[in-house]
Enzyme design. Structure first.
Site, PDB file in Angstrom:
ATOM      1  N   ASP A  44       0.817  -1.231   0.000  1.00 54.25           N
ATOM      2  CA  ASP A  44       0.000   0.000   0.000  1.00 54.25           C
ATOM      3  C   ASP A  44       0.846   1.274   0.000  1.00 54.25           C
ATOM      4  O   ASP A  44       0.666   2.134   0.866  1.00 54.25           O
ATOM      5  CB  ASP A  44      -0.929   0.034   1.227  1.00 54.25           C
ATOM      6  CG  ASP A  44      -2.197  -0.772   1.048  1.00 54.25           C
ATOM      7  OD1 ASP A  44      -2.181  -1.725   0.256  1.00 54.25           O
ATOM      8  OD2 ASP A  44      -3.194  -0.462   1.706  1.00 54.25           O
ATOM      9  N   CYS A  83      -4.641  -6.018  -2.573  1.00 53.66           N
ATOM     10  CA  CYS A  83      -3.548  -6.917  -2.169  1.00 53.66           C
ATOM     11  C   CYS A  83      -3.537  -8.285  -2.845  1.00 53.66           C
ATOM     12  O   CYS A  83      -2.603  -8.625  -3.576  1.00 53.66           O
ATOM     13  CB  CYS A  83      -3.574  -7.099  -0.656  1.00 53.66           C
ATOM     14  SG  CYS A  83      -3.213  -5.580   0.257  1.00 53.66           S
TER      15      CYS A  83
END
Length: 481
Positions: A44, A83
């Site tokens: 991230d 993810c």
């Protein structure tokens, strides 16, 4: 038989001579000089938030060092800004719809992954850190170590002790993925920085005076520093134990400010590669690459042949100095189901180096055409469109001139031929991928997610009382894997 004594005597002498010569062994194999691979993946982090990518306010000396000693890509992309799909594409060489993991917290189909391909080529394949991929039979690591808690830190750390012990004893080629949990939130709790010590962009410029937002950004910057310190420790270990022949890759799985979206701030990822003696130090490449190209590149590096089912291609020639393009287009997927803020709002994207086309299949412009025969499903479909009410059905951006995708050219008369060309390219790719979406309106699949269901209340999603628990398996698109 009258010659038997003579034959027996000769055979006895031969045995004696063989015994005197000692046991016979096969010739020793030649030393395996193929490079080791270390792939460090952050979690991230926007491409904008590195010193070497232009942010003077964030401290990333280890990544900056890698770029000085190796090469930096500016047109590297993940196929999905979330993810599990991003990682699965990296590990399988296939886009999310083809490999099956096109929702977060979901499984890959029963296909071969990096653990199979690289093991078959004689590499030991290791995972050190966050996994976020399943099932285990697809991702069958030779060795794996989980992240470790550190007192006073908001996230677990990579297992440095295990990594060091492995580097010290490794005696054959290995491929190690070191997958950090930073800078993914929960971020550090630090005071808010002044606005002029944070980097601002068109998508967050309006929050300059928002102290809560600046505090969040400050914690995010501090988490970036923590991850950079972990990277620095890994680089020190590589240089101490494995410096002679190691290809080192650094990337982030996707951006945080564009998470879940198909905008470049989510899909455009940092990619920095160091390979002493092969990669020219300080190179910058604008060749278009995607995470699906990682596995084909590793297979190529290890001396194998690419799988015809790969969506990606090897960019090993680029690492060795070529600037020849390997793709005309890269593609992107958005699935807004099976996340805490789940909604029915799927999108697809095609991007060249200059232009990007996006289609949002449940925008307000077409939502009425997407309605199903059941009123409660219609409410979920309408809620999904309303949640993104300002997002149009089609988007077209000149990304080289408009990097933050502010000017939508989809209805510009001068760009209609280009819009049609890109949309046709996208739908051809979707068909090849076996996409669940269709070109024509009137088909809007509902997915019975395993973790975050549309009809269940969550932290970031309110569900009206009369809709809770209404969706059944008969309402859902079957995913048979």
């Amino acid at each position: 038989m009258k010659n038997f004594p003579t034959i027996a005597f000769c055979f006895f002498c031969l045995l004696c001579l063989t015994g005197c010569a000692g046991p016979q062994t096969a010739a020793a194999p030649e030393a395996d000089d193929r490079p080791n691979v270390v792939f460090f993946l952050a979690d991230d982090q926007d491409i904008y938030d590195y010193g070497v990518y232009g942010n003077e306010w964030v401290h990333t000396p280890a990544v900056d060092r890698l770029a000085r000693e190796g090469m930096r890509f500016v047109n590297a992309f993940t196929p999905q800004a979330i993810c599990a799909p991003s990682r699965s594409a990296t590990f399988t060489g296939r886009y999310p719809l083809k490999n099956g993991c096109f929702m977060n917290h979901s499984r890959t189909k029963d296909i071969r992954s990096v653990t199979d391909y690289m093991s078959d080529l004689g590499y030991e394949v290791v995972l050190a850190g966050k996994s976020h991929v399943q099932p285990a039979k697809v991702y069958d690591w030779d060795l794996s170590w989980e992240t470790v808690p550190v007192e006073g830190k908001p996230r677990k750390h990579i297992p440095l002790d295990s990594i060091e012990a492995y580097f010290a004893r490794a005696d054959r080629p290995f491929c190690m993925f070191i997958t950090s949990m930073y800078p993914h939130g929960k971020w550090f709790d630090v005071p808010a920085r002044p606005a002029d010590s944070l980097l601002w962009h068109p998508h967050n410029e309006h929050k300059r005076s928002d102290e809560v937002y600046r505090k969040q950004r400050s914690g995010y910057y501090r988490s970036i520093e923590e991850d950079n310190a972990q990277l620095e420790s890994v680089l020190d270990l590589v240089d101490r134990y494995q410096s002679e022949n190691t290809l080192f890759v650094y990337a982030s799985d996707h951006g945080v400010t564009g998470k879940f979206s198909l905008y470049d701030r989510g899909l455009n990822v940092p990619l920095v590669v160091r390979w002493p003696g092969v990669i020219e130090a300080g190179r910058v490449s604008d060749v278009l690459v995607n995470f699906v190209d990682v596995l084909p590149t590793l297979v190529d590096l290890a001396g194998g042949e690419p799988d015809p089912d790969f969506d990606g291609v090897s960019f090993l020639p680029v690492l060795k100095g070529s600037e020849q393009e390997i793709h005309e287009y890269v593609y992107g997927v958005r699935t807004s189901q099976n996340i805490m803020a789940a909604a029915v709002f799927p999108s697809r994207m095609v991007r060249s180096k200059e232009y990007k086309y996006i289609r949002n299949f449940n925008s307000m412009e077409v939502v009425e055409q997407n309605m199903q025969g059941k009123p409660y499903l219609n409410e979920f479909i309408r809620m999904g469109a309303q949640k993104f009410a300002g997002v149009p059905f089609e988007e077209l951006y000149h990304v080289t001139e408009d990097p933050f995708e502010e000017v939508n050219l989809a209805k510009d008369p001068a760009h209609q031929e280009l819009r049609e060309t890109l949309s046709q390219e996208m739908f051809a790719w979707m068909k090849e991928q076996g996409d669940i979406l269709r070109e024509e309106a009137g088909w809007m699949p509902i997915i019975c997610a395993e973790r975050f269901q549309l009809d269940k209340e969550e932290t970031f999603r309110a569900v009206p009382d009369h809709l809770e628990g209404t969706i059944t398996s008969a309402d859902c698109l079957p995913l048979e894997y």
